[in-house]
Scaffold this active site. Sequence first.
Site, PDB file in Angstrom:
ATOM      1  N   HIS A   1       0.631  -1.327   0.008  1.00 11.02           N
ATOM      2  CA  HIS A   1      -0.101   0.077   0.009  1.00 11.02           C
ATOM      3  C   HIS A   1       0.773   1.435  -0.144  1.00 11.02           C
ATOM      4  O   HIS A   1       0.273   2.357   0.047  1.00 11.02           O
ATOM      5  CB  HIS A   1      -0.981  -0.011   1.088  1.00 11.02           C
ATOM      6  CG  HIS A   1      -2.197  -1.203   1.240  1.00 11.02           C
ATOM      7  ND1 HIS A   1      -3.240  -0.817   0.804  1.00 11.02           N
ATOM      8  CD2 HIS A   1      -1.785  -2.393   1.647  1.00 11.02           C
ATOM      9  CE1 HIS A   1      -3.909  -2.039   1.016  1.00 11.02           C
ATOM     10  NE2 HIS A   1      -3.217  -2.943   1.436  1.00 11.02           N
TER      11      HIS A   1
ATOM     12  N   LYS B   1      -9.406  13.245   4.762  1.00  8.10           N
ATOM     13  CA  LYS B   1      -8.440  12.119   4.786  1.00  8.10           C
ATOM     14  C   LYS B   1      -7.151  12.097   5.736  1.00  8.10           C
ATOM     15  O   LYS B   1      -7.348  13.329   6.605  1.00  8.10           O
ATOM     16  CB  LYS B   1      -7.606  12.037   3.294  1.00  8.10           C
ATOM     17  CG  LYS B   1      -6.886  13.465   3.112  1.00  8.10           C
ATOM     18  CD  LYS B   1      -6.274  13.538   1.725  1.00  8.10           C
ATOM     19  CE  LYS B   1      -7.040  13.437   0.560  1.00  8.10           C
ATOM     20  NZ  LYS B   1      -7.295  12.086  -0.025  1.00  8.10           N
ATOM     21  N   ARG B   2      -6.465  11.331   6.183  1.00  6.04           N
ATOM     22  CA  ARG B   2      -5.377  11.602   7.246  1.00  6.04           C
ATOM     23  C   ARG B   2      -4.693  12.747   7.042  1.00  6.04           C
ATOM     24  O   ARG B   2      -4.396  12.954   5.739  1.00  6.04           O
ATOM     25  CB  ARG B   2      -5.082  10.332   7.437  1.00  6.04           C
ATOM     26  CG  ARG B   2      -5.530   9.248   8.388  1.00  6.04           C
ATOM     27  CD  ARG B   2      -5.901   9.591   9.411  1.00  6.04           C
ATOM     28  NE  ARG B   2      -4.811   9.675  10.386  1.00  6.04           N
ATOM     29  CZ  ARG B   2      -4.319   8.863  11.176  1.00  6.04           C
ATOM     30  NH1 ARG B   2      -4.845   7.649  11.109  1.00  6.04           N
ATOM     31  NH2 ARG B   2      -3.388   9.116  12.053  1.00  6.04           N
TER      32      ARG B   2
ATOM     33  N   LYS C   1       0.344  14.421   1.504  1.00  8.12           N
ATOM     34  CA  LYS C   1      -1.280  14.737   1.045  1.00  8.12           C
ATOM     35  C   LYS C   1      -1.795  16.147   0.953  1.00  8.12           C
ATOM     36  O   LYS C   1      -2.870  16.607   0.410  1.00  8.12           O
ATOM     37  CB  LYS C   1      -2.416  14.105   2.106  1.00  8.12           C
ATOM     38  CG  LYS C   1      -2.289  12.608   2.108  1.00  8.12           C
ATOM     39  CD  LYS C   1      -3.341  11.935   3.195  1.00  8.12           C
ATOM     40  CE  LYS C   1      -3.198  10.544   3.478  1.00  8.12           C
ATOM     41  NZ  LYS C   1      -3.672   9.375   2.389  1.00  8.12           N
TER      42      LYS C   1
ATOM     43  N   THR D   1      -9.036   6.312  -1.806  1.00  9.62           N
ATOM     44  CA  THR D   1     -10.247   5.744  -2.022  1.00  9.62           C
ATOM     45  C   THR D   1     -11.456   6.681  -1.739  1.00  9.62           C
ATOM     46  O   THR D   1     -12.476   6.411  -2.293  1.00  9.62           O
ATOM     47  CB  THR D   1     -10.450   4.466  -1.000  1.00  9.62           C
ATOM     48  OG1 THR D   1      -9.992   4.786   0.059  1.00  9.62           O
ATOM     49  CG2 THR D   1      -9.833   3.019  -1.493  1.00  9.62           C
TER      50      THR D   1
ATOM     51  N   LYS E   1     -15.351   7.610  -3.530  1.00 12.88           N
ATOM     52  CA  LYS E   1     -16.566   8.001  -2.753  1.00 12.88           C
ATOM     53  C   LYS E   1     -17.032   9.162  -3.506  1.00 12.88           C
ATOM     54  O   LYS E   1     -18.174   9.417  -3.288  1.00 12.88           O
ATOM     55  CB  LYS E   1     -16.257   7.932  -1.346  1.00 12.88           C
ATOM     56  CG  LYS E   1     -15.813   6.667  -0.829  1.00 12.88           C
ATOM     57  CD  LYS E   1     -15.350   6.612   0.568  1.00 12.88           C
ATOM     58  CE  LYS E   1     -14.468   5.220   1.059  1.00 12.88           C
ATOM     59  NZ  LYS E   1     -13.581   5.574   2.272  1.00 12.88           N
TER      60      LYS E   1
HETATM   61  C1  26Q Z   1       3.253   0.342  10.620  1.00 16.28           C
HETATM   62  C2  26Q Z   1       4.146  -0.057  11.415  1.00 16.28           C
HETATM   63  C3  26Q Z   1       4.013   0.446  12.758  1.00 16.28           C
HETATM   64  C4  26Q Z   1       2.918   1.350  13.086  1.00 16.28           C
HETATM   65  C5  26Q Z   1       1.893   1.375  12.197  1.00 16.28           C
HETATM   66  C6  26Q Z   1       1.999   1.128  10.758  1.00 16.28           C
HETATM   67  C7  26Q Z   1       1.210   1.515   9.805  1.00 16.28           C
HETATM   68  C8  26Q Z   1      -0.078   1.483   9.937  1.00 16.28           C
HETATM   69  C9  26Q Z   1      -1.077   1.813   8.972  1.00 16.28           C
HETATM   70  C10 26Q Z   1       1.628   1.895   8.449  1.00 16.28           C
HETATM   71  C11 26Q Z   1       0.529   2.198   7.418  1.00 16.28           C
HETATM   72  C12 26Q Z   1      -0.951   2.179   7.838  1.00 16.28           C
HETATM   73  C13 26Q Z   1      -1.739   2.378   6.805  1.00 16.28           C
HETATM   74  C14 26Q Z   1      -1.705   2.824   5.671  1.00 16.28           C
HETATM   75  C15 26Q Z   1      -2.623   3.273   4.637  1.00 16.28           C
HETATM   76  O1  26Q Z   1      -3.722   3.566   5.029  1.00 16.28           O
HETATM   77  N1  26Q Z   1      -2.388   3.259   3.418  1.00 16.28           N
HETATM   78  C16 26Q Z   1      -3.325   3.633   2.186  1.00 16.28           C
HETATM   79  O2  26Q Z   1      -3.858   2.347   1.944  1.00 16.28           O
HETATM   80  C17 26Q Z   1      -4.787   2.891   0.885  1.00 16.28           C
HETATM   81  C18 26Q Z   1      -5.695   1.538   0.562  1.00 16.28           C
HETATM   82  O3  26Q Z   1      -4.884   0.871  -0.203  1.00 16.28           O
HETATM   83  C19 26Q Z   1      -4.660   3.583  -0.196  1.00 16.28           C
HETATM   84  O4  26Q Z   1      -5.792   4.169  -0.932  1.00 16.28           O
HETATM   85  C20 26Q Z   1      -3.576   4.816   0.266  1.00 16.28           C
HETATM   86  O5  26Q Z   1      -3.300   5.723  -0.873  1.00 16.28           O
HETATM   87  C21 26Q Z   1      -2.688   4.327   1.180  1.00 16.28           C
HETATM   88  O6  26Q Z   1      -2.142   5.601   1.574  1.00 16.28           O
END
Ligand code: 26Q
Length: 794
Positions: free
Chosen positions: A337, A525-526, A531, A633, A637
């Site tokens: 991702h 979004k986050r 972003k 995503t 929407k």
């Molecule tokens: C990893 C290690 C330790 C702590 C936290 C994490 C961690 C947690 C969540 C790293 C990344 C995430 C989330 C990532 C994320 O949401 N990515 C998004 O995924 C979507 C679905 O594929 C994409 O549409 C977005 O572009 C992408 O940013």
Amino acid sequence: MRTDITAEQIKNKMAEFVRADSGKSADRGTLWDYWSALSRAVVDLLADDWEKTRDTYDVVRQEHYFSAEFLVGRSMLNNLVNLGIYEKAQEAVAAYGVNLTDVLEQESDPGLGNGGLGRLAACFLDSCATMNLPVTGYGILYRYGLFRQQLAGGFQKEVPDSWMESGYPFVVRREDERVKVHYNDFDVWAVPYDMPITGYGTRNVNRLRLWKPEPAQEFDFNLFNSQRFDDAVIERNRVNDIWRVLYPNDTSYDGKVLRVRQQYFFVSASLQDIVRRYKIAHGTDMSHFAEFNSVQINDTHPAIGIPELMRILVDENGVEWTDAWKIVTSVFAYTNHTVMAEALEKWDAGIFQYLFPRIFQIIDGINIQFRNELLAQKLPLSLIDELSPMMDGRVRMAYLSIYGSRAVNGVAELHTEILKRDTLKEWYRLWPEKFSNKTNGVTPRRWLRSCNPELSALITELLGSDAWVTDLDRLSELTPYAKDDRVMERFLAIKRGSKQRLAEYIFAKEGVEIDAESVFDIQIKRLHEYKRQLLNILYVLDLYHRIKADPTISLPPVTVIFGAKAAPGYFRAKAIIKFITETARIINTDPDIDGRIKVVFIENYNVSNGERMFPAADISEQISTAGLEASGTGNMKFMMNGAVTLGTCDGANVEIAEAVSDDNIYIFGCRVENMESTRAYYNPRWHYENIPGLKRVLDHLIDGSMDDGGTGMFRDLYNGLITGSNWQPADVFFVLGDFDDYRKVRDLVYHDYTDRLSWARKCWLNVANSGRFSSDRTISDYANEIWKITPSKI
Ligand code: 26Q
């Protein structure tokens, strides 16, 4: 549709549950009592089909979706719509003198995810259930979901999100299916809590299995009796730590030991569960395991499943290493991702040695095998070192995942191309057949049918049936109506209604008055630098100055809406929130502006308030630095609900542009293919000094006109953009570089908005061409090309 269920039946069940749960008669219930009773009634009504679905799936080939996050959002409305009993539930609760919409508002939002990745997992489960696919979700029952965001003086404040403290009937404890998870220092029980996942227009009910840890050692009475009560309790606390909290990082790696403990916890429990069910259905011969079971890992967070399945096969089932490796690499598939280096999980090997020495040994074995395999191919040692799953005392989870999986995919065409050409190019060279693209999608049930019932009704009327809800490509048949002014007027009226409702919600929640006739320009979004919420707010501030300088400037009234949570430790992201709220304060109260621009920051952006915002948007801001947003995503929407995208050539925006054609989207900014050469001579200070308007807005950060509460965060933002520091060059996300083009294009969007019917047509064609962004399409592709599973209807 459950035509067999009556309103009377729902009402009676509710009465029983109110009495049993709160010891009072049904007509004396509170709204919460009614919500709780209705949700129990729904689970009760599903139970038989749910059980039948499990039995049906257990004898066929199944997919298991492993994810550290499932951002499912509220369950009740979704289930009522899926079962086709919304009106009956309305009638049932009316008998107690309450409104169904008020009852629905009682539900807290299970925030068991951060953002896109977690919400994607939830959309996927919805599609799998709707398409009768034998897929189970596996994750963690977090006691506290993603924090609740409050604004205090314009600063983000985090409050714990105790979403299930007073009970959440949509998860059902399955005591009888608990398994033990072993760590070096202690053992824990993993107790499954199952959430039913209903589909639309089917009686199949799939399952999301969330694990909760509980102490495996009985409370230590020896410690207790020797007055060491604290020690006895501490032991329990270490178990509680495992499910206490969802790590609130999005797209960044955090090396917390507890996070690895969590990952192993749910992955080990899930694999044990799968192996046990396999043996019940197919016997103890593990050689057919991979024929019946496949596991998708949602990013690298569950990658420890690769060595864990090796351990289960080799140590617990006497399978030879080589045979076990064949099974493992036939079972797993991995979705990437992100391409951002700081997000790639790289754990210190010492953590594995300490928490689970046997898993460490197995990873070491996998690593040696990998190196030998590549040495035999006469590959240079430097390359082997570069790709090894374990190197310099670190385990590289992405490399472990690729080596241990039969398939690797990116989440949008552009993203997959970047993986193949750049981020993972050596892996692609070695195993090109493993790689493929699966562009993300979103479920049209939640993101159109449920959140926008008025638009849904119009679509159903025009298409003559609601078949589009499960076959979204049918929306293309709406295309000709773009020329029908009467339909366009009705479409505009529906949008207007959604905007009015959002305006009322915002007034109630934030106390800001906004005009439903204004352009609703939304970025939700986050919060992350890539972003570029900063680019958005700089535009707004510049526009503010332009209006003050020349009040005759022709422009429709605009409402700019932000919703974004920042990771609690991400200083700059929090600075951007404060910058937005400060800008809002100045603009919203300036009599010269007189309401021509309003800026609103919606507190605590989550699935539920998202459901109010997507239908009300005119403009969808998707403005990431090219190459950095894997897919996005939210963009889909917005499109489904008839908002026009203003975005960069990034992630799935590229495919949205392809789908709607150039007239119906606004693209700006530097392209990925030019980024490298542009950066080579990029000088943000030059932009600051020479792009008209830029200095004026950026100087707000340092001239004392805006208040950051003495934190220095505004100065830090300024430095980040213009001067850089000894650890980071200036403006790495190219905010100033894209500013001028962004301004030009955004001005054009506002101009085009004023031509009502022509604007309506653009919005309409976005809806009509959104079919390919249904997660049903995404899931069919996964099912056919990676999972090799077929529907199994009960
Ligand atoms: C990893 C290690 C330790 C702590 C936290 C994490 C961690 C947690 C969540 C790293 C990344 C995430 C989330 C990532 C994320 O949401 N990515 C998004 O995924 C979507 C679905 O594929 C994409 O549409 C977005 O572009 C992408 O940013």
